[in-house]
Design a protein around this motif. Structure first.
Motif, PDB file in Angstrom:
ATOM      1  N   ASN A   1      57.706  36.118 150.250  1.00 54.27           N
ATOM      2  CA  ASN A   1      58.589  36.940 149.433  1.00 54.27           C
ATOM      3  C   ASN A   1      58.079  36.976 147.993  1.00 54.27           C
ATOM      4  OD1 ASN A   1      59.309  34.372 148.466  1.00 54.27           O
ATOM      5  ND2 ASN A   1      61.001  34.229 149.916  1.00 54.27           N
ATOM      6  N   ALA A   2      58.923  37.435 147.067  1.00 57.70           N
ATOM      7  CA  ALA A   2      58.485  37.588 145.677  1.00 57.70           C
ATOM      8  C   ALA A   2      58.057  36.257 145.066  1.00 57.70           C
ATOM      9  CB  ALA A   2      59.602  38.225 144.859  1.00 57.70           C
ATOM     10  N   ALA A   3      58.816  35.206 145.322  1.00 55.93           N
ATOM     11  CA  ALA A   3      58.480  33.900 144.759  1.00 55.93           C
ATOM     12  C   ALA A   3      57.171  33.372 145.341  1.00 55.93           C
ATOM     13  CB  ALA A   3      59.619  32.909 145.026  1.00 55.93           C
ATOM     14  N   TYR A   4      56.970  33.607 146.623  1.00 56.70           N
ATOM     15  CA  TYR A   4      55.753  33.145 147.292  1.00 56.70           C
ATOM     16  C   TYR A   4      54.522  33.878 146.740  1.00 56.70           C
ATOM     17  CZ  TYR A   4      52.584  31.990 151.170  1.00 56.70           C
ATOM     18  OH  TYR A   4      51.515  31.543 151.930  1.00 56.70           O
ATOM     19  N   HIS A   5      54.616  35.199 146.644  1.00 54.49           N
ATOM     20  CA  HIS A   5      53.458  35.974 146.193  1.00 54.49           C
ATOM     21  C   HIS A   5      53.216  35.820 144.700  1.00 54.49           C
ATOM     22  CE1 HIS A   5      50.360  38.981 146.522  1.00 54.49           C
ATOM     23  NE2 HIS A   5      50.894  39.663 145.516  1.00 54.49           N
ATOM     24  N   ASP A   6      54.269  35.533 143.940  1.00 54.75           N
ATOM     25  CA  ASP A   6      54.107  35.377 142.500  1.00 54.75           C
ATOM     26  C   ASP A   6      53.186  34.205 142.175  1.00 54.75           C
ATOM     27  OD1 ASP A   6      55.358  36.328 139.768  1.00 54.75           O
ATOM     28  OD2 ASP A   6      55.313  34.137 139.704  1.00 54.75           O
ATOM     29  N   ILE A   7      53.227  33.162 142.990  1.00 49.14           N
ATOM     30  CA  ILE A   7      52.326  32.016 142.785  1.00 49.14           C
ATOM     31  C   ILE A   7      50.879  32.463 142.813  1.00 49.14           C
ATOM     32  CG2 ILE A   7      51.495  29.879 143.886  1.00 49.14           C
ATOM     33  CD1 ILE A   7      54.391  29.349 144.738  1.00 49.14           C
ATOM     34  N   HIS A   8      50.575  33.391 143.709  1.00 50.16           N
ATOM     35  CA  HIS A   8      49.200  33.889 143.822  1.00 50.16           C
ATOM     36  C   HIS A   8      48.760  34.623 142.549  1.00 50.16           C
ATOM     37  CE1 HIS A   8      45.608  35.608 145.621  1.00 50.16           C
ATOM     38  NE2 HIS A   8      46.007  36.801 145.206  1.00 50.16           N
ATOM     39  N   HIS A   9      49.697  35.180 141.803  1.00 50.23           N
ATOM     40  CA  HIS A   9      49.348  35.915 140.590  1.00 50.23           C
ATOM     41  C   HIS A   9      49.150  35.009 139.380  1.00 50.23           C
ATOM     42  CE1 HIS A   9      49.561  40.350 141.300  1.00 50.23           C
ATOM     43  NE2 HIS A   9      50.127  39.940 142.421  1.00 50.23           N
ATOM     44  N   GLN A  10      49.431  33.718 139.526  1.00 47.94           N
ATOM     45  CA  GLN A  10      49.248  32.788 138.420  1.00 47.94           C
ATOM     46  C   GLN A  10      47.829  32.216 138.468  1.00 47.94           C
ATOM     47  OE1 GLN A  10      51.917  33.087 136.430  1.00 47.94           O
ATOM     48  NE2 GLN A  10      52.556  34.374 138.156  1.00 47.94           N
ATOM     49  N   SER A  11      47.303  31.897 137.303  1.00 49.07           N
ATOM     50  CA  SER A  11      45.922  31.402 137.239  1.00 49.07           C
ATOM     51  C   SER A  11      45.738  30.131 138.044  1.00 49.07           C
ATOM     52  CB  SER A  11      45.532  31.151 135.769  1.00 49.07           C
ATOM     53  OG  SER A  11      46.434  30.226 135.173  1.00 49.07           O
ATOM     54  N   TRP A  12      46.792  29.322 138.139  1.00 45.79           N
ATOM     55  CA  TRP A  12      46.695  28.056 138.864  1.00 45.79           C
ATOM     56  C   TRP A  12      46.935  28.212 140.365  1.00 45.79           C
ATOM     57  CZ3 TRP A  12      51.607  27.822 140.726  1.00 45.79           C
ATOM     58  CH2 TRP A  12      52.627  28.398 139.948  1.00 45.79           C
ATOM     59  N   GLY A  13      47.403  29.386 140.792  1.00 47.88           N
ATOM     60  CA  GLY A  13      47.661  29.595 142.218  1.00 47.88           C
ATOM     61  C   GLY A  13      46.857  30.706 142.829  1.00 47.88           C
ATOM     62  N   ILE A  14      45.846  31.183 142.084  1.00 48.21           N
ATOM     63  CA  ILE A  14      45.133  32.390 142.486  1.00 48.21           C
ATOM     64  C   ILE A  14      44.299  32.216 143.758  1.00 48.21           C
ATOM     65  CG2 ILE A  14      43.026  31.979 141.150  1.00 48.21           C
ATOM     66  CD1 ILE A  14      43.228  34.965 140.287  1.00 48.21           C
ATOM     67  N   LYS A  15      43.962  30.986 144.103  1.00 49.53           N
ATOM     68  CA  LYS A  15      43.179  30.738 145.327  1.00 49.53           C
ATOM     69  C   LYS A  15      44.074  30.293 146.488  1.00 49.53           C
ATOM     70  CE  LYS A  15      39.103  31.762 143.758  1.00 49.53           C
ATOM     71  NZ  LYS A  15      38.001  30.813 143.666  1.00 49.53           N
ATOM     72  N   THR A  16      45.364  30.570 146.377  1.00 53.86           N
ATOM     73  CA  THR A  16      46.305  30.239 147.442  1.00 53.86           C
ATOM     74  C   THR A  16      47.215  31.431 147.711  1.00 53.86           C
ATOM     75  OG1 THR A  16      47.978  29.371 145.904  1.00 53.86           O
ATOM     76  CG2 THR A  16      46.328  27.807 146.748  1.00 53.86           C
ATOM     77  N   ASN A  17      48.006  31.323 148.786  1.00 59.33           N
ATOM     78  CA  ASN A  17      49.010  32.339 149.126  1.00 59.33           C
ATOM     79  C   ASN A  17      48.411  33.747 149.216  1.00 59.33           C
ATOM     80  OD1 ASN A  17      50.555  30.051 148.804  1.00 59.33           O
ATOM     81  ND2 ASN A  17      52.145  31.035 147.594  1.00 59.33           N
TER      82      ASN A  17
ATOM     83  N   LEU B   1      57.232  22.913 136.486  1.00 60.68           N
ATOM     84  CA  LEU B   1      56.632  22.613 135.192  1.00 60.68           C
ATOM     85  C   LEU B   1      55.618  23.668 134.776  1.00 60.68           C
ATOM     86  CD1 LEU B   1      56.146  18.724 135.439  1.00 60.68           C
ATOM     87  CD2 LEU B   1      57.882  19.998 134.131  1.00 60.68           C
ATOM     88  N   LYS B   2      54.868  24.188 135.742  1.00 61.24           N
ATOM     89  CA  LYS B   2      53.870  25.212 135.430  1.00 61.24           C
ATOM     90  C   LYS B   2      54.536  26.498 134.938  1.00 61.24           C
ATOM     91  CE  LYS B   2      50.529  23.445 138.803  1.00 61.24           C
ATOM     92  NZ  LYS B   2      49.519  23.043 137.808  1.00 61.24           N
ATOM     93  N   TYR B   3      55.624  26.895 135.609  1.00 69.98           N
ATOM     94  CA  TYR B   3      56.341  28.084 135.174  1.00 69.98           C
ATOM     95  C   TYR B   3      56.994  27.867 133.809  1.00 69.98           C
ATOM     96  CZ  TYR B   3      55.944  30.932 139.411  1.00 69.98           C
ATOM     97  OH  TYR B   3      55.466  31.722 140.422  1.00 69.98           O
ATOM     98  N   GLU B   4      57.526  26.689 133.583  1.00 73.03           N
ATOM     99  CA  GLU B   4      58.159  26.403 132.296  1.00 73.03           C
ATOM    100  C   GLU B   4      57.145  26.455 131.164  1.00 73.03           C
ATOM    101  OE1 GLU B   4      60.990  25.703 129.486  1.00 73.03           O
ATOM    102  OE2 GLU B   4      61.226  26.262 131.608  1.00 73.03           O
ATOM    103  N   ARG B   5      55.947  25.934 131.404  1.00 65.05           N
ATOM    104  CA  ARG B   5      54.908  25.961 130.389  1.00 65.05           C
ATOM    105  C   ARG B   5      54.526  27.402 130.035  1.00 65.05           C
ATOM    106  NH1 ARG B   5      51.124  23.503 133.076  1.00 65.05           N
ATOM    107  NH2 ARG B   5      52.026  21.449 132.666  1.00 65.05           N
ATOM    108  N   SER B   6      54.458  28.249 131.059  1.00 66.13           N
ATOM    109  CA  SER B   6      54.124  29.653 130.817  1.00 66.13           C
ATOM    110  C   SER B   6      55.201  30.341 129.981  1.00 66.13           C
ATOM    111  CB  SER B   6      53.953  30.395 132.143  1.00 66.13           C
ATOM    112  OG  SER B   6      52.861  29.888 132.870  1.00 66.13           O
ATOM    113  N   ARG B   7      56.451  30.034 130.274  1.00 64.91           N
ATOM    114  CA  ARG B   7      57.555  30.641 129.518  1.00 64.91           C
ATOM    115  C   ARG B   7      57.512  30.212 128.052  1.00 64.91           C
ATOM    116  NH1 ARG B   7      60.577  28.637 134.133  1.00 64.91           N
ATOM    117  NH2 ARG B   7      60.877  30.336 135.648  1.00 64.91           N
TER     118      ARG B   7
END
Length: 376
Positions: free
Chosen positions: A311-327, A350-356
């Motif tokens: 879903n959106a939360a799952y795919h959003d991880i892939h759009h982050q620099s730290w999750g780009i090689k997953t999902n 923590l990763k999302y909080e740091r980005s915010r």
């Protein structure tokens, strides 16, 4: 109603199949050929969903369900909304062209054969019962004796145990010298046949199409990340959206969009032998699912986000620099990520909080830098 006629199957105590007259099916909309509706369905559904989420974004209706803050959209994305809109519209033009080609290669959509087709499946249900006595015998049960004992109280069940023999089920059939009595289907056989014809087969077609599309997109998507040239030349454009939003779902390089989405969905449509009407639903649903996966919200009341874990939360991880090689999996299921070990594991809070926090600091610094100097 189709007329019943005797055929060779009657010699095997099978009901005769009805004759039929096939005619071209009317279009879904009287003012628009189905070919055009097949072409427009995914685009219309894409923009209906996108406009809905754009309104939600603009008026900030559900801030508690946002995956990213407005500041992140402004500070982290590397492409303007105009560029996103332009590329999406270009890809949808390509999709429309391919859709028209697919529609033109479809056979004429016919109707009038439904009763015959259901009867064919009812015949298969009847023939499948022939194996039951042998199966019971293998288990040490006498099917003939069981059938005889139940004939008075449960005649239909007795017929099943006898291998699909229902001597009491007959119907009249017009013949040259009057009428003849011929075998008929049991009500339960017709019910099962209708379920197979109207539910099971379309369901299997949709399953084949979705599994194929998921497989196609997973491996091609993964290749575009693992191959440096493919990523740099094609797929990196889509990842300018570190913070996805709904109408950016199809923002990508035209070649990637053609291969990943258009060709993949087209092959899935043809491979599953869908009708034109099924294709409308499949393309529209796939388009809406893709938009929802990029909407930027984790909505508990959104049915698209509960179809599977993808879903959106799952795919959003892939759009982050730290999750780009997953999902990598999209748009429906996550089984390839699970099987091949490319699913993100670990906490993301923590990763999302740091980005915010970083986005808010950057936005504040930008505002302070552009503000006029205070007078002394």
């Amino acid at each position: 109603m189709a007329t019943m006629t005797l055929n060779s199957t009657s010699t095997y105590d099978l009901p005769p199949l009805p004759t039929y007259t096939a005619v071209v099916r009317n279009d879904v909309l009287s003012f628009m050929p189905d070919l055009y509706l097949l072409t427009l369905a995914p685009t219309l559904s894409y923009w209906i969903m996108s406009i809905f989420f754009h309104i939600v974004d603009t008026y900030d209706f559900w801030p508690q369900y946002r995956l990213h803050t407005p500041a992140e959209i402004t500070q982290r994305n590397r492409v303007t909304r105009y560029e996103v809109l332009r590329d999406v519209l270009f890809q949808q033009v390509l999709q429309a062209v391919v859709s028209i080609v697919l529609g033109l290669t479809d056979p004429p959509q016919m109707t009038g054969t439904e009763e015959f087709d259901v009867a064919v499946w009812a015949t298969r249900v009847r023939l499948a019962q022939r194996a039951l006595p042998s199966m019971l015998s293998f288990l040490g049960l006498n099917a003939a004796a069981l059938s005889k004992n139940m004939a008075g109280s449960h005649p239909l069940l007795a017929g099943v145990l006898a291998g699909g023999h229902y001597p009491f089920l007959t119907t009249s059939l017009a013949a040259d010298n009057g009428s003849a009595s011929v075998p008929a289907f049991a009500a339960w056989e017709l019910f099962v046949a209708k379920v197979i014809y109207n539910v099971v087969i379309p369901g299997l077609q949709f399953l084949v199409a979705t599994v194929f599309l998921d497989t196609w997109q997973y491996f091609l998507h993964r290749a575009m990340h693992m191959n440096k040239w493919l990523y740099t030349t094609l797929h990196s454009r889509h990842h300018r959206l570190y913070v996805p939003y709904a109408y950016g779902a199809l923002y990508n390089h035209p070649v990637e969009g053609f291969l990943l989405d258009t060709v993949g969905a087209g092959i899935a449509y043809k491979l599953s032998l869908m009708t034109t009407r099924q294709g409308m639903l499949f393309f529209a649903f796939s388009s809406m699912k893709t938009v929802d996966d990029h909407c930027g919200y984790s909505l508990p009341f959104d049915p698209f986000q509960h179809i599977s874990g993808n879903n959106a939360a799952y795919h959003d991880i892939h759009h982050q620099s730290w999750g780009i090689k997953t999902n990598f999996a999209q748009p429906y299921f996550t089984f390839w990520d699970r099987i091949l070990g490319t699913m993100w594991k670990g906490d993301t809070a923590l990763k999302y909080e740091r980005s915010r926090v970083n986005a808010e600091k950057a936005l504040k610094a930008e505002a302070e830098g552009s503000a006029p100097a205070a007078s002394t």
